[in-house]
Each structure stands twice: as structure tokens, then as C-alpha cells.
Write an enzyme that holds these catalytic residues in place. Structure first.
Site, short mmCIF file in Angstrom:
data_model
loop_
_atom_site.label_atom_id
_atom_site.label_comp_id
_atom_site.label_asym_id
_atom_site.label_seq_id
_atom_site.Cartn_x
_atom_site.Cartn_y
_atom_site.Cartn_z
N HIS A 101 1.11 -1.28 -0.05
CA HIS A 101 -0.19 0.07 0.00
C HIS A 101 0.79 1.31 -0.18
O HIS A 101 1.96 1.08 0.31
CB HIS A 101 -1.00 0.10 1.14
CG HIS A 101 -0.26 0.16 2.50
ND1 HIS A 101 0.69 -0.89 2.94
CD2 HIS A 101 -0.02 1.07 3.54
CE1 HIS A 101 1.10 -0.48 4.26
NE2 HIS A 101 0.92 0.79 4.37
N ASP A 103 0.76 4.75 2.01
CA ASP A 103 -0.10 5.50 3.26
C ASP A 103 -1.03 6.50 2.88
O ASP A 103 -1.06 7.48 2.23
CB ASP A 103 0.79 5.90 4.22
CG ASP A 103 1.77 4.96 4.69
OD1 ASP A 103 1.13 3.83 4.94
OD2 ASP A 103 2.97 5.36 5.13
N HIS A 261 4.78 0.08 0.01
CA HIS A 261 5.39 -0.69 0.99
C HIS A 261 4.75 -1.61 1.67
O HIS A 261 3.59 -1.68 1.43
CB HIS A 261 6.05 0.40 1.94
CG HIS A 261 5.25 0.93 2.69
ND1 HIS A 261 4.55 2.19 2.56
CD2 HIS A 261 4.69 0.75 4.03
CE1 HIS A 261 3.80 2.61 3.31
NE2 HIS A 261 3.54 1.92 4.44
N ARG A 276 6.06 6.34 13.94
CA ARG A 276 5.91 6.66 12.85
C ARG A 276 5.19 8.17 12.66
O ARG A 276 4.31 8.54 13.36
CB ARG A 276 4.92 5.86 11.84
CG ARG A 276 4.99 5.97 10.42
CD ARG A 276 3.96 5.33 9.52
NE ARG A 276 2.61 5.79 9.56
CZ ARG A 276 1.46 5.53 8.82
NH1 ARG A 276 1.61 4.27 8.17
NH2 ARG A 276 0.34 6.00 8.97
C1 SIN Z 1 3.36 1.11 7.79
O1 SIN Z 1 2.68 0.39 6.72
O2 SIN Z 1 3.37 2.23 8.00
C2 SIN Z 1 4.07 0.19 8.57
C3 SIN Z 1 5.44 -0.32 8.04
C4 SIN Z 1 6.18 -0.99 8.81
O3 SIN Z 1 6.06 -1.36 10.05
O4 SIN Z 1 7.44 -1.48 8.21
#
Ligand code: SIN
Length: 285
Positions: A101, A103, A261, A276
Site C-alpha cells: 500500500h 499510506d 511498501h 511513525r
Molecule cells: C506502515 O505500513 O507504515 C508500517 C510499515 C512497517 O511497520 O514496516
């Protein structure tokens, strides 16, 4: 153009670079920030090792690249409203972000970029994979490119969060995440171009994913599914990807306008804890 103030070492042929010579908690001069910004546009995913960051220092560093956003589905950590914690405990089996996806594609103005900082990592596994959506678009045939031109995707938070208002069984089951969900957030839906033009580089990229794109505008889900499946699979072909391994102190900054990602869930029985932040983006076009 080469870099004078930072050391940039690509991690794959497709995207991603490790950055050396920068303590991101420090008072960074404009030249360093300008070169990091250039590296960000060139490589799409920047990885910094051995950083020591409080949530406030993470916010300050991210703020050098834009305005920070508040993530709608998870509560923030104490004293830093822009920082969310992503935690998978020893007891959890499902992980956050374990599907390809970009974000917040369900927002009218999705995140420009995200910065993820590793605090606790499993002894092995727990990597994050990234895919370059420019390469994915450029590899399509002219006929497919013509067909996608003008096509609009309906992107929804529903598949991932089921509204998060107490209806997300997966999140609700997790020891690491259940007390972090914002119960009042409604399902968020936005129309997005299937091919978006990067606002800073002018390069075109694919902007669909299985987890967020539910159908194409003016088409049913059943009609949309075969093409969505094809594009979602094509977008993450191995030659468009890189893989980042984490250790405590690793910070990764990725461009959501040009990448997708996937958090790899291969560390059952171990803990992984990350912080994050997301940067506000523009309206995709
Ligand atoms: C996310 O999708 O922002 C998380 C990515 C991760 O935890 O590696």
C-alpha cells in the site's frame, strides 16, 4: 549532480538508499537538508542507521521536509500528537502494514511521505519491502498506459480498518494495537487517479493497491477486480523493489507519491516496536 554534504549509497537497482554522515537529531544546515531532499526524490526511500531519536526529535527532523499530519486511525504517543506507535508483541500474529500500500491513499490529500523509526526489532525478520511505482508504470505497454489514462480509483480505508470504530477484528485482536485505535473514525473514501504525476519530479507512477483500491469509478467491484489484480501484482514485481532490514535506531523516510511498501510478517513470537510520522501531501493528479 553529486552530493557534497551527505554520503548516499543505493541499496538496489530499483529504489532505496542508505544515507551516511547525518545525525538527524542534530541541527542540520540547509545544504544537508537540500541534499537529503534531492536524494529523497532520486531514491524514494532513505535509510539512516544508528540514530537516537525522541518522538519530538523525529517530529523536528520530519518537519524539515514539510508539514506533519495526524494519522486518523491510531492515537498518538504521549506528548507528540504527530507520532503513532506501531507495535507487534510476542502474542500477536497479525501485523500492521502487512499488505502492499501507499499510506492514507483513502484521504483526499494522502501523505507525501512517512518516517518510521525502529525502537525494538526482532532478532531476525520484520523487514519492510518497498516498490517503485514509476518503474511499474513505465514497464506497462503503450496500450495499457492509454487504457489507464484518466481512470479513477475508489480508495477506501474500509478493507484495512473496517472503520476502526470497534469493527476491525484484526486490529482489535492485537495486544500491541488494540488500545491505540481511534474508535470514532469513520470509513474514509477518496477518488484518486490510477496514474498520478509526481508533483515535484513530473514523473508518472501507478497509484493503486489491493488493500485500498476497491474499484474503478463508474465500474462495479466485479468489473474492476481483474484489472486491479493485474496492476497490484505487476506493481510489486521483484525488479521494482528493495528490502530494508531494521535494527534499533534505524530511521526510514519514504515517498508515498512514488512507492508502495509492505511490512513482512515473519517474526512470530518476537516484538517489533516503531514510531511513525506522516507528512501532509497534495491532491494527487
Ligand atoms: C506502515 O505500513 O507504515 C508500517 C510499515 C512497517 O511497520 O514496516
Amino acid at each position: 549532480m553529486s552530493y557534497q554534504a551527505i554520503d548516499v549509497r543505493p541499496v538496489s537497482g530499483a529504489l532505496g538508499a542508505e544515507i551516511f554522515g547525518v545525525d538527524v537529531s542534530g541541527d542540520l544546515g540547509n545544504q544537508v537538508v537540500d541534499e537529503l531532499h534531492r536524494a529523497f526524490l532520486d531514491h524514494h526511500v532513505l535509510c539512516f542507521r544508528d540514530q537516537e531519536l525522541t518522538p519530538q526529535q523525529q517530529v523536528a527532523f520530519a518537519g524539515r521536509f514539510g508539514k506533519l499530519d495526524i494519522y486518523p486511525f491510531l492515537k498518538s504517543v504521549a506528548d507528540a500528537p504527530e507520532v503513532i506507535e506501531i507495535l507487534k508483541t510476542e502474542n500477536d500474529s497479525y501485523n500492521f502494514g502487512g499488505a502492499w500500500h501507499s499510506d492514507t491513499a483513502y484521504l483526499e490529500r494522502p501523505a507525501l511521505g512517512s518516517m518510521l523509526y525502529a525502537i525494538e526489532t526482532p532478532p531476525t525478520g520484520g523487514d519492510t519491502m518497498f516498490a517503485n511505482m514509476h518503474l511499474a508504470y513505465e514497464a506497462l505497454s503503450d496500450g495499457m498506459k492509454r487504457m489507464l489514462d484518466g481512470l479513477v480509483g475508489i480508495n477506501s480505508s474500509d478493507q484495512n480498518y473496517r472503520g476502526a470504530g470497534g469493527r476491525n477484528e484484526k486490529m482489535q485482536d492485537l495486544d500491541g494495537m488494540k488500545d491505540k485505535i481511534v474508535a470514532s473514525t469513520e470509513v474514509l473514501v477518496a477518488e484518486q487517479p490510477v496514474v498520478r504525476t509526481h508533483p515535484e519530479t513530473g514523473r508518472k507512477g501507478l497509484y493503486v493497491s489491493r488493500v485500498h483500491t476497491t474499484r474503478f469509478k463508474d465500474m462495479t467491484e466485479a468489473e474492476s477486480r481483474p484489472l486491479l489484480d493485474y496492476l497490484s501484482g505487476h506493481a510489486v514485481r521483484p525488479e521494482f523493489t528493495c528490502r530494508i532490514d531494521w535494527r534499533p535506531g534505524t530511521l526510514v523516510f519514504w515517498d508515498n507519491r512514488s512507492t508502495q511498501h509492505f511490512a513482512v510478517n515473519d517474526y512470530q513470537g518476537s516484538r517489533r516496536r516503531m514510531h511513525r510520522v506522516t507528512l501532509m501531501g497534495d491532491r494527487p493528479s
